[in-house]
Every structure is written in C-alpha cells, then in structure tokens.
Write an enzyme that holds these catalytic residues in place. Structure first.
Site, PDB file in Angstrom:
ATOM      1  N   LEU A  33      32.839  12.064  -3.076  1.00 23.98           N
ATOM      2  CA  LEU A  33      33.078  11.772  -4.492  1.00 23.98           C
ATOM      3  C   LEU A  33      34.414  11.066  -4.732  1.00 23.98           C
ATOM      4  O   LEU A  33      35.412  11.351  -4.075  1.00 23.98           O
ATOM      5  CB  LEU A  33      33.055  13.084  -5.285  1.00 23.98           C
ATOM      6  CG  LEU A  33      31.750  13.892  -5.139  1.00 23.98           C
ATOM      7  CD1 LEU A  33      31.835  15.186  -5.951  1.00 23.98           C
ATOM      8  CD2 LEU A  33      30.536  13.086  -5.541  1.00 23.98           C
ATOM      9  N   HIS A  34      34.402  10.154  -5.680  1.00 26.48           N
ATOM     10  CA  HIS A  34      35.626   9.468  -6.096  1.00 26.48           C
ATOM     11  C   HIS A  34      35.681   9.472  -7.626  1.00 26.48           C
ATOM     12  O   HIS A  34      34.796  10.045  -8.289  1.00 26.48           O
ATOM     13  CB  HIS A  34      35.686   8.049  -5.530  1.00 26.48           C
ATOM     14  CG  HIS A  34      34.448   7.237  -5.792  1.00 26.48           C
ATOM     15  ND1 HIS A  34      34.080   6.842  -7.044  1.00 26.48           N
ATOM     16  CD2 HIS A  34      33.485   6.755  -4.954  1.00 26.48           C
ATOM     17  CE1 HIS A  34      32.967   6.145  -6.977  1.00 26.48           C
ATOM     18  NE2 HIS A  34      32.569   6.080  -5.722  1.00 26.48           N
ATOM     19  N   HIS A  37      32.614   8.885  -9.781  1.00 27.00           N
ATOM     20  CA  HIS A  37      31.722  10.039  -9.961  1.00 27.00           C
ATOM     21  C   HIS A  37      32.282  10.987 -11.017  1.00 27.00           C
ATOM     22  O   HIS A  37      31.546  11.536 -11.840  1.00 27.00           O
ATOM     23  CB  HIS A  37      31.558  10.812  -8.646  1.00 27.00           C
ATOM     24  CG  HIS A  37      30.888  10.040  -7.560  1.00 27.00           C
ATOM     25  ND1 HIS A  37      31.560   9.603  -6.441  1.00 27.00           N
ATOM     26  CD2 HIS A  37      29.606   9.616  -7.410  1.00 27.00           C
ATOM     27  CE1 HIS A  37      30.725   8.961  -5.643  1.00 27.00           C
ATOM     28  NE2 HIS A  37      29.532   8.945  -6.211  1.00 27.00           N
ATOM     29  N   GLN A  61      16.862   5.746   2.034  1.00 28.61           N
ATOM     30  CA  GLN A  61      17.390   4.515   1.444  1.00 28.61           C
ATOM     31  C   GLN A  61      18.302   3.732   2.398  1.00 28.61           C
ATOM     32  O   GLN A  61      18.856   2.720   2.026  1.00 28.61           O
ATOM     33  CB  GLN A  61      18.088   4.798   0.122  1.00 28.61           C
ATOM     34  CG  GLN A  61      19.413   5.530   0.206  1.00 28.61           C
ATOM     35  CD  GLN A  61      19.939   5.900  -1.159  1.00 28.61           C
ATOM     36  OE1 GLN A  61      19.450   6.822  -1.799  1.00 28.61           O
ATOM     37  NE2 GLN A  61      20.951   5.183  -1.628  1.00 28.61           N
ATOM     38  N   GLN A 155      20.328  -1.295  -9.024  1.00 27.55           N
ATOM     39  CA  GLN A 155      19.827   0.085  -8.958  1.00 27.55           C
ATOM     40  C   GLN A 155      19.628   0.651 -10.363  1.00 27.55           C
ATOM     41  O   GLN A 155      18.608   1.286 -10.664  1.00 27.55           O
ATOM     42  CB  GLN A 155      20.812   0.944  -8.163  1.00 27.55           C
ATOM     43  CG  GLN A 155      20.568   2.440  -8.258  1.00 27.55           C
ATOM     44  CD  GLN A 155      21.444   3.253  -7.327  1.00 27.55           C
ATOM     45  OE1 GLN A 155      21.228   3.269  -6.132  1.00 27.55           O
ATOM     46  NE2 GLN A 155      22.437   3.956  -7.856  1.00 27.55           N
TER      47      GLN A 155
HETATM   48  O1  PAF Z   1      24.035   5.406  -5.937  1.00 23.82           O
HETATM   49  C1  PAF Z   1      23.887   6.352  -5.143  1.00 23.82           C
HETATM   50  O2  PAF Z   1      24.822   7.074  -4.750  1.00 23.82           O
HETATM   51  C2  PAF Z   1      22.497   6.636  -4.589  1.00 23.82           C
HETATM   52  O3  PAF Z   1      21.764   5.456  -4.452  1.00 23.82           O
HETATM   53  C3  PAF Z   1      21.723   7.660  -5.448  1.00 23.82           C
HETATM   54  C4  PAF Z   1      21.475   7.133  -6.840  1.00 23.82           C
HETATM   55  C5  PAF Z   1      22.489   8.967  -5.515  1.00 23.82           C
HETATM   56  C6  PAF Z   1      20.363   7.953  -4.797  1.00 23.82           C
HETATM   57  O4  PAF Z   1      20.484   8.483  -3.532  1.00 23.82           O
END
Ligand code: PAF
Length: 285
Positions: A33-34, A37, A61, A155
């Site tokens: 986390l930064h 977040h 992913q 995204q």
């Molecule tokens: O952006 C991200 O950190 C990831 O793509 C997510 C949305 C948590 C899905 O794993």
C-alpha cells in the site's frame, strides 16, 4: 480491525453487516500500500459505514510468471497502515480459496469491448484476470461502493462497463491520480526503480503535461506532430515507449478531429519497470 482469510467467514460477516443496513465500501488492492491507496480508503470512509480492503495478489492478471513472483508482498506492514486508518475489515484470501481449480480452466468474466486494446494488447489476458477477480470480490462482499484510482484509466473504464453490463448494484467511485511533489504518479511499481531511474521517472508526467498544453494551444491538424515531438523527448530522457497517444475518453479509440473528450495515455518502460500515466485534455468523465 478484523482480518479475514476464509471465504466462509467473510460470508457470515457480510450477512451480519447486511442485516444492519450499513453501507459497505470496498477498496480492492494487491497490497504494497502507498498514499494512493490511503486516499482511496479515506474516500471510502466518507461514503460508507464499513470499509473493507481486499489484499490479494491476483495470479490471473499477470501474464508473466516472473512479474507475479517479483510482486512485493508486504502484508504485515499493510495491516499496520490499515489499522492506523481504522479500516474495518481486511479480506486477504489465499490463492487456493479463490482459485481452487486450475486457473487456466477457471470460469472467467471478460469485458470484450476494451480488454484487448492498449494495455490489454501489451499484456494479453491481464484485464480478463482483473474483471474475474473484481467480479468474485463483488459477489463475495456485495459492496454498495467500490473505489479505484484514475491512474489505471483503462482498468477503471472496464470496471465501469462490467458493473453496468452485469447489473451489479455497485457505485464505482474514482479518485484522481495521487502524485509525488515531482509529479510522478504513485504506484507499487515505483519501488522497482533504481536511484538513477527515480530521477528520470518524473519527466514522464512533465512531458505529458507539456504535450497536453501544446495540444490545447495548437491547431488540431498538428496533433500527431506534437505527440511525436514528445515521444522523441521521452526517448532522449531514457524511456522506451509502448503507448503514448491521445484517445477518446470513453471508447479509447482514436478521437475525431473535433472531439472534446480526449485523454493522453502513456505506458512506457524505464529500465525493467513499466510506468503508466495519463491526463485528460478537454473533459471529465
Ligand atoms: O489495480 C489493482 O491493484 C488491481 O488490478 C485490482 C483492481 C486490485 C485487481 O486485482
């Protein structure tokens, strides 16, 4: 703060919360986390009674096994931060709970419209992995709101389409990119930059900003020249360019000549690190 690793425990907790009519806000993360977040969590706390942060490094992913292995896992430190910010629940399932069978044969969710262009073309299968895990999290947590950063613009658009087309009753709320003072967009990937690259990296946003200014100032007929000049400048600074161009904000297609909905999207390499950034030129989504 309640740390939950198991799906059956999460389910029980969600049933209890739903009985109280409290609004749930979900911030999905892959940990490490930064400040970006943290800003999402603070925003989530404004909208929701209960904030759930998920931490799951989603193998589906990653199209490169090495990237998955290299991805920083900082669960203990992440939890300390989340506790400090009074997050209610951390959902951190293990891989076997989320994907009990072979990932290759896993049922998936895909947004065909935007998943195979730009970042999706460079990383085949990436967005299919994102939309599958996000759907799973939405099904398990049933949030009222979910929060995403605008740095990963494609995204964000894809998740908005997912919610609309699969009729999730979830409001997607986005937050503008959080930057260091020098302009560099915050990202877990910045940790991979060496000290020399850290000095070069801020030029990406500087050049993006200058390009946007020039695109606004100059005639539409020389858009491509302006973009090419900026690309040359980036290359001189040491970046190699995968994507650096303008797109329609909603469709991510080439914008029409007079379009007012334009975004500049950049995806570049600095050494072994892929940096993403963007800036809207004329409009807001
Ligand atoms: O952006 C991200 O950190 C990831 O793509 C997510 C949305 C948590 C899905 O794993």
């Amino acid at each position: 703060m309640y740390i939950i690793n198991k799906i059956h425990i999460l389910r029980k907790e969600i049933i209890l919360i739903k009985k109280t009519d409290k609004k749930i806000g979900l911030v999905p993360t892959m940990g490490n986390l930064h400040d970006g977040h943290i800003k999402l969590i603070l925003l989530a706390q404004k909208y929701s009674d209960i904030v759930i942060v998920s931490i799951f490094v989603n193998p589906m992913q990653f199209n490169c096994l090495l990237d998955l292995k290299k991805y920083p896992r900082t669960f203990k430190e992440d939890c300390e931060i989340l506790k400090q910010y009074n997050v209610d629940i951390v959902f951190s399932p293990n891989i076997n709970d989320i994907y009990p069978n072979d990932i290759k044969n896993q049922t998936f969710v895909e947004v065909p419209k935007l998943s195979n262009i730009l970042e999706g073309a460079a990383r085949p299968g990436h967005f299919k992995g994102v939309t599958t895990i996000i759907s799973k999290l939405f099904n398990l947590i049933q949030p009222d709101f979910s929060f995403f950063g605008e740095k990963d613009y494609q995204q964000l658009l894809i998740i908005k389409i997912l919610v609309k087309e699969l009729n999730y009753m979830i409001q997607i709320i986005s937050l503008p990119t959080i930057r260091l003072k020098n302009g560099l967009a915050l990202s877990s990937r910045n940790n991979n930059l060496n000290s020399k690259e850290k000095k070069i990296a801020p030029y990406l946003y500087k050049i993006i900003k200058k390009t946007c200014e020039n695109l606004i100032k100059e005639d539409n007929s020389i858009r491509q020249e302006i973009i090419n000049l900026s690309k040359n400048l980036l290359i001189k600074k040491g970046f190699s360019i995968d994507i650096f161009n303008i797109y329609d904000c909603r469709t991510l297609k080439t914008p029409s000549k007079n379009s007012k909905n334009i975004i500049l999207i950049a995806s570049v390499w600095l050494g072994k690190t892929r940096l993403l950034d963007n800036k809207k030129i004329f409009s807001t989504i």
